[in-house]
Enzyme design. Structure first.
Site, PDB file in Angstrom:
ATOM      1  N   ASP A 182       0.905  -1.142   0.000  1.00 11.08           N
ATOM      2  CA  ASP A 182       0.000   0.000   0.000  1.00 11.08           C
ATOM      3  C   ASP A 182       0.948   1.197   0.000  1.00 11.08           C
ATOM      4  O   ASP A 182       1.569   1.486   1.029  1.00 11.08           O
ATOM      5  CB  ASP A 182      -0.884   0.019   1.244  1.00 11.08           C
ATOM      6  CG  ASP A 182      -1.880   1.170   1.191  1.00 11.08           C
ATOM      7  OD1 ASP A 182      -1.456   2.306   0.881  1.00 11.08           O
ATOM      8  OD2 ASP A 182      -3.064   0.948   1.450  1.00 11.08           O
ATOM      9  N   HIS A 183       1.077   1.870  -1.128  1.00 12.53           N
ATOM     10  CA  HIS A 183       2.173   2.845  -1.221  1.00 12.53           C
ATOM     11  C   HIS A 183       1.991   4.029  -0.264  1.00 12.53           C
ATOM     12  O   HIS A 183       2.952   4.711   0.062  1.00 12.53           O
ATOM     13  CB  HIS A 183       2.398   3.308  -2.663  1.00 12.53           C
ATOM     14  CG  HIS A 183       1.428   4.321  -3.174  1.00 12.53           C
ATOM     15  ND1 HIS A 183       0.185   4.001  -3.646  1.00 12.53           N
ATOM     16  CD2 HIS A 183       1.513   5.668  -3.276  1.00 12.53           C
ATOM     17  CE1 HIS A 183      -0.439   5.104  -4.027  1.00 12.53           C
ATOM     18  NE2 HIS A 183       0.341   6.141  -3.809  1.00 12.53           N
ATOM     19  N   HIS A 245      -5.934   2.893   1.055  1.00 13.32           N
ATOM     20  CA  HIS A 245      -5.153   4.021   1.571  1.00 13.32           C
ATOM     21  C   HIS A 245      -5.840   4.726   2.745  1.00 13.32           C
ATOM     22  O   HIS A 245      -5.217   5.004   3.767  1.00 13.32           O
ATOM     23  CB  HIS A 245      -4.878   5.035   0.455  1.00 13.32           C
ATOM     24  CG  HIS A 245      -4.287   4.426  -0.783  1.00 13.32           C
ATOM     25  ND1 HIS A 245      -3.321   3.443  -0.739  1.00 13.32           N
ATOM     26  CD2 HIS A 245      -4.516   4.656  -2.104  1.00 13.32           C
ATOM     27  CE1 HIS A 245      -2.983   3.102  -1.982  1.00 13.32           C
ATOM     28  NE2 HIS A 245      -3.700   3.825  -2.822  1.00 13.32           N
TER      29      HIS A 245
HETATM   30  O1  LIG Z   1      -3.403   3.829  -5.541  1.00 13.99           O
HETATM   31  C1  LIG Z   1      -3.730   4.841  -6.134  1.00 13.99           C
HETATM   32  O2  LIG Z   1      -3.206   6.027  -5.733  1.00 13.99           O
HETATM   33  C2  LIG Z   1      -3.170   7.132  -6.617  1.00 13.99           C
HETATM   34  C3  LIG Z   1      -2.902   8.359  -5.752  1.00 13.99           C
HETATM   35  O3  LIG Z   1      -1.664   8.205  -5.128  1.00 13.99           O
HETATM   36  P1  LIG Z   1      -0.831   9.474  -4.667  1.00 13.99           P
HETATM   37  O4  LIG Z   1       0.364   8.921  -4.003  1.00 13.99           O
HETATM   38  O5  LIG Z   1      -0.523  10.260  -5.919  1.00 13.99           O
HETATM   39  O6  LIG Z   1      -1.719  10.259  -3.754  1.00 13.99           O
HETATM   40  C4  LIG Z   1      -4.458   7.287  -7.382  1.00 13.99           C
HETATM   41  O7  LIG Z   1      -4.317   8.289  -8.376  1.00 13.99           O
HETATM   42  C5  LIG Z   1      -4.806   5.977  -8.072  1.00 13.99           C
HETATM   43  O8  LIG Z   1      -6.084   6.098  -8.684  1.00 13.99           O
HETATM   44  C6  LIG Z   1      -4.838   4.842  -7.070  1.00 13.99           C
HETATM   45  O9  LIG Z   1      -4.942   3.611  -7.772  1.00 13.99           O
END
Ligand SMILES: O=C1O[C@H](COP(=O)(O)O)[C@@H](O)[C@H](O)[C@H]1O
Ligand SMILES: NC(=O)C1=CN([C@@H]2O[C@H](COP(=O)(O)OP(=O)(O)OC[C@H]3O[C@@H](n4cnc5c(N)ncnc54)[C@H](OP(=O)(O)O)[C@@H]3O)[C@@H](O)[C@H]2O)C=CC1
Length: 493
Positions: A182-183, A245
């Site tokens: 989960d980044h 997230h």
């Molecule tokens: O996992 C995802 O995250 C991105 C947003 O990530 P961020 O680090 O730029 O806030 C999102 O645009 C994407 O739809 C989703 O799959």
């Protein structure tokens, strides 16, 4: 948590080596680990996918993707790509795994990786179970080194599919060998939530229903669905951002203090927090969740006219919700969360809104102030500018006695930002070191899906009036009404 020496020894087998994520995020992350010395002599990357690339073609592709993030100092590109190899491989063909195993074994000998194996699944999720089964049946698990699996999102599309996927994975890997990405958990300021809470008596002593009025979590994006419409239309904001997230951020805010700062204890506390998240009935779900879909704007089509989107799609590009925890700490404290595409800006933040003093003594002062006391707000800025601020009430300078808001701020300097690894770099490093703190456990994922499934089910049985928000705003008016109903408002309007 097993922490190995700083130099990591392993063969990394990457499924999906020609894919978008590998090129944009994974090769640059590995290169950064190499530049910083975490990866040195004893590692190899073995990329796989169906494309009939040679090692040289793969190295040229890796080089192209790392060129975008760093200049070549002291021949570092060459030194790095000498560790990169490629094996054409169809994950659905069991026989192909024999060749893959031979290549891994050769690389182990060549690079002295002590038979440590990390498998990274950067492919469409429908292949995850098949790959895991073949890794086991075709004998790709190491007998005497570590075996670890890093797995990309999404982890299922509901509780049942996630449970099935987990069952398939755990037939090959133990829970402690599975690293679910989960980044958001790799972001500097998400990791800072624990330091801010558990490292500061001034904060943690107030971190409960006695002093906190409400907590707001906003993951706002100013872009539309871009080239990922095909995926997104099947997913929607609830699955794409809330189940993973938002739930992970909320769990860190809501959890109790872990006994020790170890992956096991932290994940256990997060899991307990998610278990105490009130699971809504369908009626409560309808009352506490708002969905939206963007309309046409000056520079964009409405969502239903994006390339790759069903013209009658009811997929939500926006979600706002009120969450409640059934725990002593959070009794009566709502957590308001929201996320959406094509909103007013690209930012991620947490606003912790404290209660007002029970008595506003200044309202009786001789020079009674016109402005009422504001609620103190602790803001954790996650993106794009990491930092935090605390808004207090202070006396306005001058005659009389008027109060006004005063803000204490801390933002990371450019130097600090340069030191902060990208989420994928950080998470790759952690997985290679055997530190699962910042990966989601099965228990957390299961609870998050069970919570979200109720909402999905309610929404799938009703026809929403879409589109319902204008690009460049903070979403539909119902999201404001959700808070107004409780006599509250969003800190960022
Ligand atoms: O996992 C995802 O995250 C991105 C947003 O990530 P961020 O680090 O730029 O806030 C999102 O645009 C994407 O739809 C989703 O799959
Ligand atoms: N891209 C992104 O920004 C993000 C992606 N993710 C996740 O990462 C994962 C990968 O995404 P992404 O890189 O975008 O996907 P892509 O569609 O770009 O890449 C898919 C990869 O799978 C390979 N592949 C497909 N079928 C087979 C097969 N039968 N055998 C072997 N290899 C095969 C393809 O190569 P070939 O055709 O040569 O076989 C390609 O390398 C997904 O789980 C996605 O949800 C998560 C967050 C963001």
């Amino acid at each position: 948590m097993t922490i190995l020496s700083t130099e990591i020894k392993a063969v990394i087998t990457l499924f999906g080596a020609t894919g978008d994520l590998a090129k944009r995020k994974l090769y640059p992350s590995l290169f950064n680990l190499f530049r910083k010395g975490f990866l040195a002599d004893n590692f190899a990357l073995l990329g796989t996918s169906r494309s009939a690339w040679s090692d040289e073609e793969f190295q040229a592709n890796v080089r192209e993707s790392i060129q975008k993030i760093a200049e070549d100092k002291d021949g570092q590109y060459d030194a790095f790509v000498k560790h990169c190899f490629y094996q054409p491989h169809d994950v659905t063909n069991p026989e192909h795994y024999d060749k893959l195993n031979d290549r891994i074994a050769d690389l182990e000998t060549k690079f002295g990786t002590e038979n440590n194996r990390l498998f990274y699944m950067s492919m469409a999720p429908r292949f995850f179970g098949t790959i895991a089964a073949n890794i086991k049946s075709q004998g790709l698990l190491s007998d005497d080194g570590f075996n670890r699996l890093v797995i990309e999102k999404p982890f299922g599309r509901d509780f049942e599919s996630a449970k099935q996927l987990n069952k398939e994975l755990t037939e090959t890997f133990d829970e402690n060998q599975i690293y679910r990405i989960d980044h958001y958990l790799g972001k500097e300021m998400v990791q800072n939530i624990s330091a801010l809470r558990f490292g500061n008596t001034a904060i943690e002593s107030l971190w409960n229903h006695r002093y906190i009025d409400n907590i707001q979590v906003t993951l706002s994006e100013d872009m539309g669905v871009e080239e990922r419409a095909g995926y997104y239309d099947q997913s929607g904001a609830l699955r794409d951002m809330v189940q993973n997230h938002i739930m992970q951020v909320v769990a860190q805010l809501a959890m109790e203090q872990p006994l020790t700062f170890t992956d096991q204890e932290i994940r256990e506390e997060k899991a307990k927090a998610l278990r105490s998240l009130r699971k809504y009935t369908p009626q409560e779900a309808a009352a506490n969740f708002v969905r939206g879909q963007y309309a046409a704007g000056d520079n964009n089509n409405d969502y239903r006219h994006e390339d790759g989107v069903d013209p009658e799609s009811i997929t939500e590009t926006y979600v706002a919700a009120k969450l409640s925890f059934d725990s002593e700490r959070w009794a009566g404290v709502p957590f308001y969360v929201r996320t959406g595409k094509l909103l007013a800006g690209k930012f991620t933040r947490v606003d912790v809104v404290f209660k007002k003093p029970l008595l506003d003594i200044f309202s009786n002062a001789a020079n009674s102030h016109e402005q009422k006391l504001n609620q103190n707000v602790l803001t954790i800025y996650i993106d794009p500018k990491p930092g935090f601020s605390l808004t207090l009430n202070a006396k306005k300078v001058g005659q009389g006695y008027t109060t006004e808001p005063a803000m204490l701020e801390f933002f990371h300097s450019d130097e600090q930002k340069a030191l902060s690894p990208e989420p994928y770099e950080r998470l790759f490093h952690d997985a290679l070191e055997g530190n699962s703190t910042n990966f989601a456990s099965w228990s957390e994922i299961a609870d998050a899906w069970q919570f979200v499934d109720v909402i999905r089910d309610v929404w799938d049985h009703e026809s929403p009036e879409f589109p319902n928000y204008t690009p460049g705003t903070m979403g539909p008016k119902e999201a404001d009404e959700l808070l107004a109903r409780d006599g509250r408002e969003w800190v960022v309007k």
